[in-house]
Structures are given as C-alpha cells and as structure tokens.
Design an enzyme around this catalytic site. Structure first.
Site, PDB file in Angstrom:
ATOM      1  CG  ASP A  42      -1.994   1.266   1.139  1.00 26.86           C
ATOM      2  OD1 ASP A  42      -2.694   1.625   0.371  1.00 26.86           O
ATOM      3  OD2 ASP A  42      -2.923   1.650   2.174  1.00 26.86           O
ATOM      4  N   GLY A  43       0.231   2.074  -0.704  1.00 27.14           N
ATOM      5  CA  GLY A  43       0.737   3.322  -0.649  1.00 27.14           C
ATOM      6  C   GLY A  43      -0.111   4.798  -0.007  1.00 27.14           C
ATOM      7  CD  GLU A  80      -1.228   2.881  -3.446  1.00 26.72           C
ATOM      8  OE1 GLU A  80      -0.733   1.562  -3.245  1.00 26.72           O
ATOM      9  OE2 GLU A  80      -1.991   2.786  -2.846  1.00 26.72           O
ATOM     10  CG  ASP A  94      -4.747   0.409  -1.583  1.00 23.27           C
ATOM     11  OD1 ASP A  94      -4.312   0.212  -2.253  1.00 23.27           O
ATOM     12  OD2 ASP A  94      -5.624   0.854  -0.357  1.00 23.27           O
ATOM     13  CG  HIS A 143      -8.945   2.718   3.655  1.00 24.38           C
ATOM     14  ND1 HIS A 143      -7.559   2.981   4.721  1.00 24.38           N
ATOM     15  CD2 HIS A 143      -8.695   3.816   2.634  1.00 24.38           C
ATOM     16  CE1 HIS A 143      -6.724   3.827   4.102  1.00 24.38           C
ATOM     17  NE2 HIS A 143      -7.430   4.492   2.425  1.00 24.38           N
ATOM     18  CG  ASP A 148      -3.618   3.003   5.253  1.00 28.52           C
ATOM     19  OD1 ASP A 148      -3.246   3.494   4.428  1.00 28.52           O
ATOM     20  OD2 ASP A 148      -4.440   2.853   6.329  1.00 28.52           O
TER      21      ASP A 148
END
Length: 146
Positions: free
Chosen positions: A9-10, A47, A69, A124, A134
C-alpha cells in the site's frame, strides 16, 4: 518455484506531498515487513514503490500473489497499458508523457524475473494485510511530514 504472498500500500498527504509505502511479505508462516517514504512524492509513486520494494526483496525467482488496493498499478500491468507506453517511448494513448517512468523501468524487469499474479482489493475495507500495509505507509508518510 517458491510461492510468496506480497501485500502493498502507499499513502500520501497532498499530491505531491510527503508519502510512504508499506509491504508485508509472507512465505508460509514467515512474514517480513518493509516500509519507506519520501518528503515530496505522489500516491501513485508510493504505490509503485511498495510493489518494487516487495519484489526486490525476493532473493530468487518466485511465484508471487501480489495484493494491492492500487487500480493504477493493477490496471497498468494487467491491461497492458505500461507495455504500450514503453513501446511508444513512454507516451500514452492521449499523446501525453507517461508518469513515473523511472519506477516503471525498475518494476518491469522484476515482473520478468518473477511470475506475478496481481490481486486488487478495496482499500480501507478491513482486509487485514492491506490495513497493516496502510499503517506502515501512513507511519512513513507522517515521518516525512515533519
């Protein structure tokens, strides 16, 4: 070929702004976490950096299930956009320059080395590894925001 799971994740505050990425690698019951960031970056760059960091950590060619994501990352690869951009001298179909070429040029050889299956998950939304990535990314973002 060993099978490894990678979750990435970024995060970025502002776009551009301070950002971070988080990675969880899993081989069987062994897990490793990676994270990093930059003071002035974009969400898409973070990302991509998460994916690059995860794949770069592998010491030998592996079969990888990579969960993220990021539609930007997944669609650019699985729909073949990035290969078209490269073939056309990093120009997109709208005739504008492709973004993040330096990172795509790092990622493409890694995709040749490993057999990677991309899995998109909604961010999320309670996916445990995505939430952990995250948290790692946000911690790095906040570190660079100071």
């Amino acid at each position: 070929m060993k099978h490894v799971e990678i979750f990435t994740d970024g995060a970025c505050s502002g776009n551009p702004g301070p950002g971070g990425y988080g990675v969880v690698l899993r081989f069987g019951t062994v897990e490793k976490e990676l994270s990093g960031g930059e003071a002035n970056t974009t969400n898409n760059r973070m990302e991509l950096m998460g994916v690059i960091a995860g794949l770069s950590a592998l010491k030998e060619p592996c079969a990888v299930t990579l969960t993220t994501d990021s539609r930007y990352v997944v669609d650019s690869i699985t729909k073949g956009w990035v290969y078209g951009w490269k073939r056309k001298g990093w120009i997109k179909s709208d005739k504008k320059p492709a973004l993040n070429v330096d990172l795509w040029e790092q990622l493409l050889p890694l995709l040749e080395r490993h057999r990677v299956e991309f899995v998109w998950v909604r961010g999320h939304a309670g996916h445990p590894e995505n939430e952990r990535c995250d948290a790692l990314a946000v911690a790095q973002r906040d570190r660079y925001a100071r």
